[in-house]
Write an enzyme that holds these catalytic residues in place. Structure first.
Site, short mmCIF file in Angstrom:
data_model
loop_
_atom_site.label_atom_id
_atom_site.label_comp_id
_atom_site.label_asym_id
_atom_site.label_seq_id
_atom_site.Cartn_x
_atom_site.Cartn_y
_atom_site.Cartn_z
N GLU A 270 -67.95 -39.55 13.66
CA GLU A 270 -66.54 -38.98 13.82
C GLU A 270 -65.42 -39.82 13.79
O GLU A 270 -64.41 -39.89 13.02
CB GLU A 270 -66.41 -38.10 14.85
CG GLU A 270 -67.24 -36.86 14.86
CD GLU A 270 -67.24 -36.19 13.61
OE1 GLU A 270 -66.32 -35.81 12.99
OE2 GLU A 270 -68.50 -35.82 13.26
N TRP A 273 -65.15 -41.27 10.30
CA TRP A 273 -64.34 -40.12 9.42
C TRP A 273 -62.68 -40.55 9.74
O TRP A 273 -61.95 -40.62 8.98
CB TRP A 273 -64.37 -38.67 9.90
CG TRP A 273 -65.62 -38.23 9.20
CD1 TRP A 273 -66.98 -37.97 9.82
CD2 TRP A 273 -65.73 -37.86 7.91
NE1 TRP A 273 -67.60 -37.07 9.01
CE2 TRP A 273 -67.01 -36.99 7.79
CE3 TRP A 273 -64.94 -37.75 7.04
CZ2 TRP A 273 -67.30 -36.48 6.60
CZ3 TRP A 273 -65.24 -37.33 5.48
CH2 TRP A 273 -66.44 -36.45 5.54
N TRP A 302 -50.84 -20.59 -6.99
CA TRP A 302 -51.34 -20.19 -5.71
C TRP A 302 -50.51 -18.90 -5.39
O TRP A 302 -49.70 -18.59 -5.86
CB TRP A 302 -50.71 -21.23 -4.57
CG TRP A 302 -51.57 -22.71 -4.76
CD1 TRP A 302 -50.97 -23.78 -5.13
CD2 TRP A 302 -52.87 -23.07 -4.30
NE1 TRP A 302 -51.85 -24.79 -5.26
CE2 TRP A 302 -52.93 -24.42 -4.67
CE3 TRP A 302 -53.91 -22.36 -3.67
CZ2 TRP A 302 -54.37 -25.03 -4.48
CZ3 TRP A 302 -55.13 -22.87 -3.51
CH2 TRP A 302 -55.28 -24.29 -3.97
N ASN A 337 -62.49 -28.68 16.08
CA ASN A 337 -62.76 -29.14 14.73
C ASN A 337 -63.20 -28.01 13.53
O ASN A 337 -63.04 -27.73 12.57
CB ASN A 337 -63.58 -30.28 14.64
CG ASN A 337 -63.80 -30.71 13.27
OD1 ASN A 337 -62.90 -30.99 12.41
ND2 ASN A 337 -65.12 -30.77 12.78
N TRP A 355 -53.11 -25.35 0.15
CA TRP A 355 -53.12 -26.04 1.36
C TRP A 355 -52.22 -26.91 1.98
O TRP A 355 -52.09 -26.91 3.08
CB TRP A 355 -54.62 -26.84 0.96
CG TRP A 355 -54.26 -28.01 -0.33
CD1 TRP A 355 -54.33 -27.92 -1.55
CD2 TRP A 355 -53.77 -29.29 -0.02
NE1 TRP A 355 -54.06 -29.04 -2.26
CE2 TRP A 355 -53.53 -29.84 -1.29
CE3 TRP A 355 -53.32 -30.05 1.07
CZ2 TRP A 355 -52.98 -31.08 -1.46
CZ3 TRP A 355 -52.99 -31.26 1.14
CH2 TRP A 355 -52.82 -31.84 -0.35
N TRP A 378 -57.63 -31.37 5.18
CA TRP A 378 -57.27 -30.23 4.41
C TRP A 378 -57.59 -30.08 3.10
O TRP A 378 -58.30 -29.25 2.45
CB TRP A 378 -55.69 -30.01 4.31
CG TRP A 378 -55.17 -29.04 5.53
CD1 TRP A 378 -54.67 -29.47 6.91
CD2 TRP A 378 -55.13 -27.67 5.58
NE1 TRP A 378 -54.53 -28.32 7.74
CE2 TRP A 378 -54.68 -27.49 6.80
CE3 TRP A 378 -55.47 -26.66 4.46
CZ2 TRP A 378 -54.45 -25.87 7.43
CZ3 TRP A 378 -55.57 -25.40 4.92
CH2 TRP A 378 -54.84 -25.04 6.13
P1 FAD Z 1 -64.14 -35.49 18.79
O1 FAD Z 1 -65.05 -34.65 18.13
O2 FAD Z 1 -64.52 -35.94 20.20
O3 FAD Z 1 -64.27 -36.91 17.66
C1 FAD Z 1 -63.62 -37.99 18.40
C2 FAD Z 1 -62.46 -38.62 17.64
O4 FAD Z 1 -62.81 -39.07 16.15
C3 FAD Z 1 -61.26 -37.68 17.48
O5 FAD Z 1 -60.44 -37.79 18.46
C4 FAD Z 1 -60.61 -38.07 16.19
O6 FAD Z 1 -59.76 -39.14 16.37
C5 FAD Z 1 -61.90 -38.57 15.32
N1 FAD Z 1 -62.39 -37.36 14.38
C6 FAD Z 1 -63.26 -36.35 14.76
N2 FAD Z 1 -63.47 -35.58 13.48
C7 FAD Z 1 -62.77 -36.37 12.49
C8 FAD Z 1 -62.29 -35.80 11.16
N3 FAD Z 1 -62.95 -34.84 10.71
N4 FAD Z 1 -61.40 -36.60 10.55
C9 FAD Z 1 -60.64 -37.56 11.02
N5 FAD Z 1 -60.95 -37.91 12.40
C10 FAD Z 1 -61.94 -37.35 13.00
N6 FAD Z 1 -57.74 -35.09 13.38
C11 FAD Z 1 -56.74 -35.64 14.16
O7 FAD Z 1 -56.75 -36.46 14.87
N7 FAD Z 1 -55.43 -35.26 13.61
C12 FAD Z 1 -55.28 -34.15 12.89
O8 FAD Z 1 -54.03 -34.07 12.40
C13 FAD Z 1 -56.17 -33.58 12.34
N8 FAD Z 1 -56.18 -32.37 11.45
C14 FAD Z 1 -57.44 -31.82 10.85
C15 FAD Z 1 -57.10 -30.81 9.83
C16 FAD Z 1 -58.28 -30.04 9.45
C17 FAD Z 1 -57.94 -28.96 8.49
C18 FAD Z 1 -59.34 -30.46 9.80
C19 FAD Z 1 -60.74 -29.80 9.23
C20 FAD Z 1 -59.71 -31.58 10.59
C21 FAD Z 1 -58.77 -32.34 11.41
N9 FAD Z 1 -58.69 -33.42 12.28
C22 FAD Z 1 -57.61 -34.04 12.61
C23 FAD Z 1 -59.98 -33.82 12.60
C24 FAD Z 1 -60.52 -33.06 13.68
O9 FAD Z 1 -60.74 -31.78 13.86
C25 FAD Z 1 -60.05 -33.62 15.18
O10 FAD Z 1 -59.84 -35.13 15.00
C26 FAD Z 1 -60.95 -33.19 16.33
O11 FAD Z 1 -61.02 -31.64 16.30
C27 FAD Z 1 -59.96 -33.73 17.61
O12 FAD Z 1 -60.89 -33.48 18.55
P2 FAD Z 1 -61.66 -34.35 19.59
O13 FAD Z 1 -60.70 -35.57 19.96
O14 FAD Z 1 -62.38 -33.42 20.74
O15 FAD Z 1 -62.82 -35.06 18.75
#
Ligand code: FAD
Length: 457
Positions: A270, A273, A302, A337, A355, A378
């Site tokens: 993650e 990512w 759209w 997420n 989107w 997105w």
């Molecule tokens: P954890 O699961 O603990 O992951 C650890 C860290 O990894 C997160 O804090 C984040 O920094 C990073 N991370 C995790 N998943 C992703 C991912 N898919 N893409 C990029 N980084 C990731 N994340 C954001 O930080 N900011 C946003 O604005 C954002 N918008 C999103 C919009 C959509 C439509 C989607 C599908 C995902 C988005 N994410 C975003 C990614 C992800 O949903 C969040 O990072 C995550 O839910 C944050 O929760 P956590 O800190 O408990 O994550």
């Protein structure tokens, strides 16, 4: 003379590359180090930065001010507007303090890069820009032909190989540069108040949360991370977004607790990512300019119904898992997420709404809003991005709910109107007065979405 450090989204004193270099410069030149942050409410408005995130920044600045004061470093906050004014403001500030050099950590998005180039050109002193925000900066993970990756899996493989050649250890906090400064007064509020209770708002709190996640939760992360009713993820995204915490600190803590486990590997993925989307935004700046990565999808016509969009924003679509997710976002400023994927897919593939409307709404609400991750998420969900889900893969909101919230615990928390329903009914509620009937027929909406995408291939 004075050495300057300019803080942006790196609001911490530990493991901060620019701060370490600035402190070294100040020591070598026997001059004080001064820190500065510039508020940019006009820019935040253009970027749709949520009030919650602005409040988190305000709280983090007060905490940082105290930490820096103990190191003998004063922190000033300059009230600005947009990035356009920043070069002049910094120029005046540098003159006022007879600055000898400016230090800052790099940012990788177009507007930020242009701002920094303008600062570099405007200031009459050397500006030192450091890589700090990512474990692997853009340009260091390229394929065999020297091109940026467009797909996550090979990127992650190359990323890991490249990281193995580096020392990703976090840097120490610099030693004090002089006597501690008197306890500083909190900064004047620069944004409207919004609730940030429960979110780590200083670097110690963020580190504490990282430690407890790595020691107690990460082990089961692979199994639990998809279930919104379970506190199975780190909730460190807001801290990472504003830089209370660095990815190096995350990696170091993860490695200190776990040599290898499915949970730790999945969590590292993650973090990768997060890096992938920053690299995508850097290498393909059209995504920063509001364009789809796949240009042909910009020809889709759209649905522009404000009513449908409003129902989605308010969590009143009649699809319980979608509504629960959207209400979690509005009420708490954060969304799990799995729900971000489900709600984003629903907006695009069931309501056929652009989107970009959803991307903007998410930014305006999320405490962890970060352009690259949000745009990447997105465009993934909308099948318009680099590493996108194929357009014919459409989430079924009902089966997603049944699978990831099987007992309906999460739905009951955020959609109390459905609290009395059993775990079968809760995913397809019988008609009741206080809860909408589904605003679309999913089967038909899915077929329409596929046709819309097919038409522009
Ligand atoms: P954890 O699961 O603990 O992951 C650890 C860290 O990894 C997160 O804090 C984040 O920094 C990073 N991370 C995790 N998943 C992703 C991912 N898919 N893409 C990029 N980084 C990731 N994340 C954001 O930080 N900011 C946003 O604005 C954002 N918008 C999103 C919009 C959509 C439509 C989607 C599908 C995902 C988005 N994410 C975003 C990614 C992800 O949903 C969040 O990072 C995550 O839910 C944050 O929760 P956590 O800190 O408990 O994550």
């Amino acid at each position: 003379m004075t050495t300057l450090i300019w803080f942006r989204n790196d609001l911490r004193s530990l493991d901060n590359t620019a701060l370490v270099h600035a402190a070294r410069h100040a020591r070598e030149h026997n001059e004080p180090l001064r820190a500065v942050f510039i508020t940019t409410p006009g820019q935040w408005q253009q970027h749709h930065t949520s009030l919650r995130q602005q409040n988190l920044i305000a709280a983090a600045l007060n905490a940082l001010q105290e930490t820096l004061a103990k190191l003998g470093i004063a922190l000033d906050v300059i009230n600005g507007d947009t990035f356009n004014e920043v070069p002049d403001q910094l120029g005046l500030y540098a003159k006022k303090h007879a600055a000898s050099a400016l230090f800052a950590n790099r940012e990788y998005l177009l507007n930020e890069i242009r701002r920094d180039e303008a600062v570099d050109a405007a200031l009459e002193i050397p500006c030192h820009w450091h890589h700090d925000r990512l474990l692997m900066e853009p340009g260091t993970v390229l394929n065999g032909s020297g091109e940026p990756y467009k797909v996550f899996t090979p990127f992650a493989k190359a990323w890991k190989a490249a990281l193995a050649e580096r020392d990703p250890s976090p840097l120490r906090r610099p030693r004090a540069l002089g006597d501690a400064l008197p306890s500083p007064r909190p900064f004047k509020r620069f944004c409207e108040r919004a609730d940030i209770d429960g979110w780590p708002a200083d670097e110690d709190a963020a580190l504490k949360q990282l430690r407890s996640f790595c020691s107690e939760t990460v082990e089961d992360y692979a199994k639990q991370r998809d279930f919104p009713a379970v506190a199975g993820t780190s909730r460190l995204s807001a801290a990472l977004a504003i830089g209370l915490l660095s990815p190096r600190q995350c990696l170091a803590r993860l490695r200190a607790e776990h040599t290898r486990s499915d949970g730790a590997d999945t969590w590292l993925n993650e973090l990768i990512w997060r890096e992938f989307y920053q690299h995508v935004a850097y290498h393909f700046p059209r995504v920063v300019k509001g364009k789809a990565y796949k240009p042909e999808t910009d020809n889709i016509r759209w649905n522009t119904s404000k009513q449908d969009f409003e129902a989605w924003c308010e969590g009143k679509t009649g699809f319980p898992i979608v509504d629960a997710g959207m209400r979690q976002l509005k009420q708490t400023g954060w969304m799990h997420n799995r729900l971000r994927m489900i709600t984003a897919s629903f907006l695009v593939k069931d309501l056929h709404i652009d989107w970009r409307w959803g991307e903007q709404y998410f930014m305006s609400q999320l405490i962890d809003g970060e352009f690259a991750a949000n745009n990447g998420g997105w465009q993934w969900a909308a099948s318009t991005g680099t590493d996108a889900a194929p357009y014919f893969r459409v989430f079924n909101p009902t089966t997603q709910g049944q699978r990831f919230d099987p007992n309906g615990h999460f739905i009951r928390e955020f959609v109390p109107e459905l609290a009395e329903l059993n775990s079968r009914q809760i995913h397809q509620p019988p008609s009741q007065e206080n809860y909408p009937t589904p605003i679309v027929d999913h089967k038909q909406a899915r077929e329409h979405a596929i046709a819309m995408f097919k038409a522009v291939q």
